[in-house]
Design an enzyme around this catalytic site. Structure first.
Site, PDB file in Angstrom:
ATOM      1  CG  HIS A 367     -23.501  30.053  -5.289  1.00  0.00           C
ATOM      2  ND1 HIS A 367     -23.475  31.100  -6.171  1.00  0.00           N
ATOM      3  CD2 HIS A 367     -22.312  30.073  -4.650  1.00  0.00           C
ATOM      4  CE1 HIS A 367     -22.312  31.726  -6.093  1.00  0.00           C
ATOM      5  NE2 HIS A 367     -21.587  31.117  -5.165  1.00  0.00           N
ATOM      6  CE  LYS A 558     -33.005  28.578 -17.989  1.00  0.00           C
ATOM      7  NZ  LYS A 558     -32.539  29.678 -17.187  1.00  0.00           N
ATOM      8  NE  ARG A 559     -25.479  20.696 -16.235  1.00  0.00           N
ATOM      9  CZ  ARG A 559     -24.410  20.126 -15.689  1.00  0.00           C
ATOM     10  NH1 ARG A 559     -23.247  20.759 -15.697  1.00  0.00           N
ATOM     11  NH2 ARG A 559     -24.476  18.935 -15.148  1.00  0.00           N
ATOM     12  CE  LYS A 564     -30.571  25.153 -13.778  1.00  0.00           C
ATOM     13  NZ  LYS A 564     -30.212  26.548 -13.479  1.00  0.00           N
ATOM     14  CB  THR A 666     -25.833  34.611 -14.406  1.00  0.00           C
ATOM     15  OG1 THR A 666     -25.523  33.237 -14.632  1.00  0.00           O
ATOM     16  CG2 THR A 666     -25.497  34.988 -12.979  1.00  0.00           C
ATOM     17  CE  LYS A 670     -23.831  34.968 -18.319  1.00  0.00           C
ATOM     18  NZ  LYS A 670     -23.503  33.566 -18.042  1.00  0.00           N
TER      19      LYS A 670
HETATM   20  C1  GL2 Z   1     -26.188  28.330  -8.787  1.00  0.00           C
HETATM   21  C2  GL2 Z   1     -27.657  28.735  -8.892  1.00  0.00           C
HETATM   22  O1  GL2 Z   1     -28.426  27.630  -9.213  1.00  0.00           O
HETATM   23  C3  GL2 Z   1     -27.921  29.868  -9.871  1.00  0.00           C
HETATM   24  O2  GL2 Z   1     -29.244  30.289  -9.741  1.00  0.00           O
HETATM   25  C4  GL2 Z   1     -26.984  31.027  -9.590  1.00  0.00           C
HETATM   26  O3  GL2 Z   1     -27.164  32.033 -10.541  1.00  0.00           O
HETATM   27  C5  GL2 Z   1     -25.550  30.531  -9.617  1.00  0.00           C
HETATM   28  C6  GL2 Z   1     -24.565  31.623  -9.287  1.00  0.00           C
HETATM   29  O4  GL2 Z   1     -24.871  32.198  -8.072  1.00  0.00           O
HETATM   30  O5  GL2 Z   1     -25.366  29.498  -8.646  1.00  0.00           O
HETATM   31  N1  GL2 Z   1     -25.999  27.462  -7.666  1.00  0.00           N
HETATM   32  C7  GL2 Z   1     -25.388  26.320  -8.000  1.00  0.00           C
HETATM   33  O6  GL2 Z   1     -25.066  25.399  -7.249  1.00  0.00           O
HETATM   34  N2  GL2 Z   1     -25.188  26.325  -9.330  1.00  0.00           N
HETATM   35  C8  GL2 Z   1     -25.659  27.474  -9.870  1.00  0.00           C
HETATM   36  O7  GL2 Z   1     -25.605  27.768 -11.024  1.00  0.00           O
HETATM   37  N3  GL2 Z   1     -24.569  25.320 -10.000  1.00  0.00           N
END
Ligand code: GL2
Length: 826
Positions: A367, A558-559, A564, A666, A670
């Site tokens: 991820h 988002k976080r 970001k 994601t 949305k």
């Molecule tokens: C993440 C990615 O940063 C994000 O871009 C992705 O959409 C999600 C789900 O695949 O995974 N990887 C990660 O470690 N986090 C995410 O959100 N916390």
């Protein structure tokens, strides 16, 4: 135009009076209260209990069907599941939302108020955990045999308060007053070993046998959370493990001296599942984190094997036909050596046979490419907590190195790169490498990301095993992220194209032909306006800020992370403020910038950015010279249930990460699904969104991955941008004054420092001008009402690809090889 109706077939049919009677029964018999005394919380619990009758029946039928059909199932191992609230979702999926609404209405109770009583189940940090939740929704909807496995954290992600503009973390207590959904399953308790030492024995046949003498044993108590598929036929479960002391303490081990680390005896079994690590995208190099990971993997594997043995006894030959385990990132990677240990030490299979089973059972999803998020554990720590597993990892690596040597004879550099063990001052175990080596498939989460995984992260693995590394683009469940969170838009869509789109999101393409239809544009934008009104009320209630619903609602949720680039948006907001101060007639459509973001508690700069956003917001919102045109709202405690209110109200979706850094995203999907237009970089799934909606319906700006790499290689100098662009200089210098923090000059200067003195790792200044120009384009487009309405409609219409049903179909066809197993009545 009227559209054909294809109502979804439902399994549960119950009318309003029956629902009413059930709620009242539970108010009386489950909660021991009555209609006159009940508050909203009691009504919420009684409504959940009324639903739970159907849910439990669904679980029973589903499990019976799967058992009788001896189905192959996917086991989704994830340290995070960000479920949010369940009542509204379960009502929707059972098709009982309107029935419940009417029933409660007759009882003088408002369903929306009741839904607000439910605490979010926030057992995850962000995208990765929410993806897991969307996936299990799709699995149940598509009637696939699946079980989610994770940790029953007592405290989920912290609750965020904002005090004086700064983030304060408060504990999250999602089950303080009981959780009506979860079902404890004491009959399936497991025991897990930790610490201790390994004894080498020689069997009669000369076979070396290893025996792990653990120092501690903890109990894992399973709690099942129902996962109701759309239509209410299949109800799978999410099984979460809670840790408890077993009372077992090995005095032999202790007395034999030296083996048991002094700390081991202090391990409090209950602390294992106490709290979710709040770090997003950073490795939490903590002993407790490793214990958490091992704890839930070991419990889950035992659970899977128990179920398998019930059907197949000790015959392991069918295990790989029945079981596939998806590792959601490397967090559950320790399951690989654990399964090897069970097969070799316990079942006494020979190594090759055991390895063949392992490498046909596990699949791994990567991820992130961020180096700080790639998990590595000190070998010393593993040796202490899981001594046998470290031995197994060494053995896996030893055999793998031989394979590498065959492919690249004598190439020690490639060996060093591919080894699970990273040599250095401190020997480290690379969990990503272990995951790739121990799995039969590895996937990234968007086209670009998967390409970078192949090219940059694991190039030699790709050469060694062509085809093993693949892509499955992420998706989101349209049930929660359109049908449930945006009822007005859903109803409008139902009227236009029928109501089967939640099961076949490509049907939304049917809206495209209405994109230029004036009446439909008006209806679509009216819905947006209503949703903006609701969010405006939320902003007023939460922040006491008045916002104009005719302004552009520009949303970044988002976080909080430097990559970001919330601070890129902040610099632009400051620039707009400055432009307005310099020229009160500065021509711009009124805009409200709306943020939601939590920062990891130990991430200083991220917290400074939150502080800066709030301080700048404070100044702007109270400055009568500009606040008719510009407002900033930072909504505290961003979480799933708040996202459900913000997303339907967004006009603009900010997806502005540095190219190559956001694996997928994601939230981008949305927001677009709900008719927001993206301003974004060519990063993650933005690229695929752009392909779907077309260049005219998205605002793409900034450096591409290749340009980012070139700029970095040629020696990026952020000061050049500072001196070249007077606006950049002015806003950065502004941050250092006490204009936004009266009496406290320098309170926000860490942001400037990070961008100038610390090298601006994420190229904020390099992308600033392009971003600012793209924002001018947004402004222009929004003022053209018809153009904007068309763009918004096309965004909704073209999101078919991003349903998590499609992601799951990809996994099923390319990786899991699963068949659906319809659950019928009876
Ligand atoms: C993440 C990615 O940063 C994000 O871009 C992705 O959409 C999600 C789900 O695949 O995974 N990887 C990660 O470690 N986090 C995410 O959100 N916390």
């Amino acid at each position: 135009m009227s559209a054909k109706k294809t109502s979804v077939e439902r399994d549960v049919t119950i009318n309003k009076s029956e629902f009413k009677a059930a709620v009242i029964k539970h108010l009386h018999c489950t909660l021991g209260t009555d209609e006159n005394k009940a508050n909203n919380h009691a009504w919420w619990k009684a409504t959940c209990s009324a639903m739970q009758e159907h849910v439990l029946e669904g679980i029973r039928k589903t499990q019976k069907t799967h058992y009788l059909n001896d189905t192959r199932a996917v086991h989704y191992f994830s340290a995070e599941f960000l479920m949010g609230r369940l009542l509204s979702n379960n009502l929707q999926n059972f098709g009982l939302f309107d029935v419940a609404n009417d029933a409660l209405n007759e009882l003088g109770v408002n369903l929306s108020d009741v839904l607000e009583e439910e605490p979010d189940m926030a057992l995850g940090n962000g995208g990765l955990g929410r993806l897991a939740a969307c996936f299990i929704d799709s699995l149940a909807t598509m009637e696939l045999p699946a079980i989610g496995y994770g940790i029953h954290y007592e405290h989920g992600l912290f609750r965020q308060e904002i005090q004086g503009g700064a983030q304060i973390e408060r504990p999250d207590s999602w089950r303080d007053y009981g959780n009506p959904w979860e079902i404890c399953r004491p009959e399936s308790i497991q025991e897990v070993s930790l610490f201790g030492y390994v004894e080498t024995k020689y069997g009669e046949n000369g076979r070396i046998q290893k025996e792990w003498h653990p120092g501690h044993i903890v109990k894992g108590i399973p709690w099942d959370i129902p996962v109701v598929g759309y239509g209410g036929k299949t109800v799978n479960v999410l099984r979460l493990w809670q840790s408890k002391a077993s009372g077992y303490f090995n005095w032999d081990v202790f007395n034999s001296g030296g083996y048991l680390d002094a700390q081991a005896e202090n391990v409090q079994a209950e602390t294992i599942s106490k709290v979710l690590y709040p770090n997003d995208e950073t490795e939490a190099g903590k002993e407790l984190r490793l214990i958490q990971q091992y704890f839930f993997c070991a419990c889950s594997l035992k659970d899977i094997i128990r179920r398998y043995k019930r059907a197949h006894g000790d015959d392991w030959s069918r295990f790989i036909d029945q079981v596939v385990i998806q590792l959601n990132d490397t967090h559950p990677a320790i399951a690989i050596p654990e399964l090897m240990r069970i097969l070799v030490d316990r079942a006494e299979l020979d190594w090759d046979k055991a390895w063949n089973i392992c490498t046909n059972v596990f699949a791994y999803t990567n991820h992130t490419l961020l180096p700080e998020a790639l998990e590595r554990w000190p070998a010393r720590m593993l040796e202490k907590i899981l001594p046998r597993h470290l031995e197994i990892i060494y053995e896996i690596n030893h055999r793998f190195m031989k394979e590498v040597d065959k492919k690249w004879p004598g190439d020690n550099a490639v060996k060093a790169r591919l080894s699970i063990i990273e040599e250095g001052n401190e020997k480290m175990v690379r969990m990503g490498h272990l995951s790739v080596i121990g799995s039969f498939a590895v996937n990234g989460v968007a086209e670009l990301h998967s390409r970078l995984v192949k090219q940059n992260l694991f190039p030699e693995f790709d050469a060694l095993w062509p085809g093993k590394l693949t892509n499955v683009t992420n998706g989101i469940t349209p049930r929660r992220w359109l049908k449930a969170c945006n009822p007005s838009l859903s109803k409008l869509i139902d009227k236009k194209i029928g109501d089967d789109w939640p099961l076949d999101l490509n049907k939304l393409a049917g809206l495209e032909k209405f994109a230029t239809n004036k009446t439909f544009q008006k209806q679509f934008m009216q819905v947006k306006q209503q949703n903006k009104q609701l969010l405006a009320e939320e902003i007023k209630a939460s922040l006491d800020i008045d916002v104009d619903v005719n302004a552009i609602f520009d949303v970044q949720i988002k976080r909080l992370h430097e990559y970001k680039r919330q601070h890129l948006a902040l610099l632009h907001i400051m620039a707009l403020y400055r432009r307005l101060l310099e020229n009160p007639d500065y021509d711009m459509h009124p805009r409200v910038f709306i943020f939601g973001a939590k920062a990891a508690p130990g991430y200083k700069l991220a917290k400074d950015i939150i502080l800066a956003i709030n301080k700048v917001a404070d100044k702007i919102n109270n400055d009568a010279r500009v606040n008719q045109k510009l407002k900033v709202a930072f909504l505290p405690n961003y979480r799933v249930s708040l996202a459900e209110k913000m997303i339907p109200a967004a006009d603009v979706s900010e997806q502005i990460s540095t190219a190559g850094k956001e694996a997928s995203g994601t939230g981008n999907m949305k927001l677009a699904l709900n008719g927001a237009v993206t301003i974004g970089t060519l990063d993650g799934a933005n690229i695929e969104i752009a392909e779907e909606v077309g260049d005219d319906n998205i605002f793409i700006f900034g450096l591409t991955v290749d340009e980012v790499n070139e700029l970095k290689a040629s020696g990026y100098k952020p000061y050049d941008y500072y001196y070249k662009n007077p606006e950049i200089k002015a806003v950065l210098d502004w941050l250092e004054t006490d204009y936004f923090t009266p009496g406290k000059p320098g309170a926000l200067s860490s942001i400037k420092q990070s961008l100038l003195d610390h090298g601006d790792q994420y190229l904020v200044l390099a992308d600033y001008e392009a971003y600012s120009k793209a924002q001018e384009e947004v402004d222009k487009a929004y003022r053209d009402k018809e153009r904007w309405a068309k763009m918004a409609i096309i965004n909704t219409a073209k999101m078919g690809k991003f349903t998590s049903d499609r992601s799951i179909r990809d996994y099923v066809e390319r990786i899991w090889k699963l068949d659906s197993c319809p659950v019928r009545k009876g």
